[in-house]
Design a protein around this motif. Structure first.
Motif, PDB file in Angstrom:
ATOM      1  N   GLU A 204       0.805  -1.210   0.000  1.00 54.80           N
ATOM      2  CA  GLU A 204       0.000   0.000   0.000  1.00 54.80           C
ATOM      3  C   GLU A 204       0.842   1.265   0.000  1.00 54.80           C
ATOM      4  O   GLU A 204       0.370   2.328  -0.355  1.00 54.80           O
ATOM      5  CB  GLU A 204      -0.943  -0.007   1.197  1.00 54.80           C
TER       6      GLU A 204
ATOM      7  N   ASP B 174      -6.373  -0.769  -5.573  1.00 48.98           N
ATOM      8  CA  ASP B 174      -7.279  -1.165  -4.498  1.00 48.98           C
ATOM      9  C   ASP B 174      -6.708  -2.419  -3.840  1.00 48.98           C
ATOM     10  O   ASP B 174      -6.743  -3.502  -4.433  1.00 48.98           O
ATOM     11  CB  ASP B 174      -8.674  -1.453  -5.054  1.00 48.98           C
ATOM     12  N   PRO B 175      -6.156  -2.297  -2.615  1.00 48.02           N
ATOM     13  CA  PRO B 175      -5.543  -3.456  -1.970  1.00 48.02           C
ATOM     14  C   PRO B 175      -6.541  -4.543  -1.595  1.00 48.02           C
ATOM     15  O   PRO B 175      -6.169  -5.697  -1.433  1.00 48.02           O
ATOM     16  CB  PRO B 175      -4.874  -2.865  -0.729  1.00 48.02           C
ATOM     17  N   ASN B 176      -7.819  -4.204  -1.480  1.00 46.16           N
ATOM     18  CA  ASN B 176      -8.821  -5.215  -1.131  1.00 46.16           C
ATOM     19  C   ASN B 176      -9.069  -6.191  -2.266  1.00 46.16           C
ATOM     20  O   ASN B 176      -9.395  -7.361  -2.039  1.00 46.16           O
ATOM     21  CB  ASN B 176     -10.144  -4.553  -0.729  1.00 46.16           C
ATOM     22  N   THR B 177      -8.946  -5.718  -3.492  1.00 45.69           N
ATOM     23  CA  THR B 177      -9.194  -6.584  -4.654  1.00 45.69           C
ATOM     24  C   THR B 177      -7.944  -6.785  -5.507  1.00 45.69           C
ATOM     25  O   THR B 177      -7.996  -7.457  -6.531  1.00 45.69           O
ATOM     26  CB  THR B 177     -10.295  -5.976  -5.544  1.00 45.69           C
ATOM     27  N   SER B 178      -6.826  -6.172  -5.097  1.00 46.93           N
ATOM     28  CA  SER B 178      -5.579  -6.197  -5.883  1.00 46.93           C
ATOM     29  C   SER B 178      -5.831  -5.716  -7.306  1.00 46.93           C
ATOM     30  O   SER B 178      -5.333  -6.273  -8.274  1.00 46.93           O
ATOM     31  CB  SER B 178      -4.950  -7.595  -5.893  1.00 46.93           C
TER      32      SER B 178
END
Length: 135
Positions: free
Chosen positions: A30, A64-68
């Protein structure tokens, strides 16, 4: 007898890879990931100014780190056109390949990857001066 609690697994950093020497390295995805990708794209222009990909104005917009998921933007300039005045299919494939390569490189801490196979199904022509978003 009830089974005991599972032993807690050690936290694995979001980015963990083996460098060329085989040593495990960790990094924080991130932290400045878009800047890392922009630096990679700029190096394409400075380190290989005559390369095919150096003529494509790609800009990394978000991660978006939640969905890469990464989002890139490309302005379809006249240099990317074919004889009919639309984006050349080979250039579009190069854009997709470059975006995927930058994403993999960012997720793998700078590791170099190679595209083994790429297949593109074109849905419609992309006009010049259009903003193209790649996710």
């Amino acid at each position: 007898m009830q089974p005991g609690p599972k032993a807690a697994r050690p936290a694995i950093p979001l980015g963990l890879f083996s460098d060329p020497s085989g040593q495990k390295r960790a990094f924080n995805l991130e932290q400045n990931i878009i800047q890392h990708i922009q630096n990679t794209l700029e190096r394409i222009h400075t380190d290989a100014p005559s390369s095919f990909a150096s003529h494509i104005p790609i800009q990394a917009l978000s991660y978006d780190p939640n969905t890469s998921t990464f989002l890139y933007r490309v302005t379809v300039i006249p240099a990317l056109a074919n004889l009919w005045g639309i984006a050349h299919g080979g250039m579009l494939a190069t854009i997709f390949d470059t975006c995927m390569g930058c994403s993999v490189r960012a997720l793998c801490g700078g590791a170099i990857s190679r595209t083994v196979s790429l297949s593109v199904n074109y849905l419609r022509p992309v006009p010049l001066e259009r903003m193209l978003y790649v996710q």
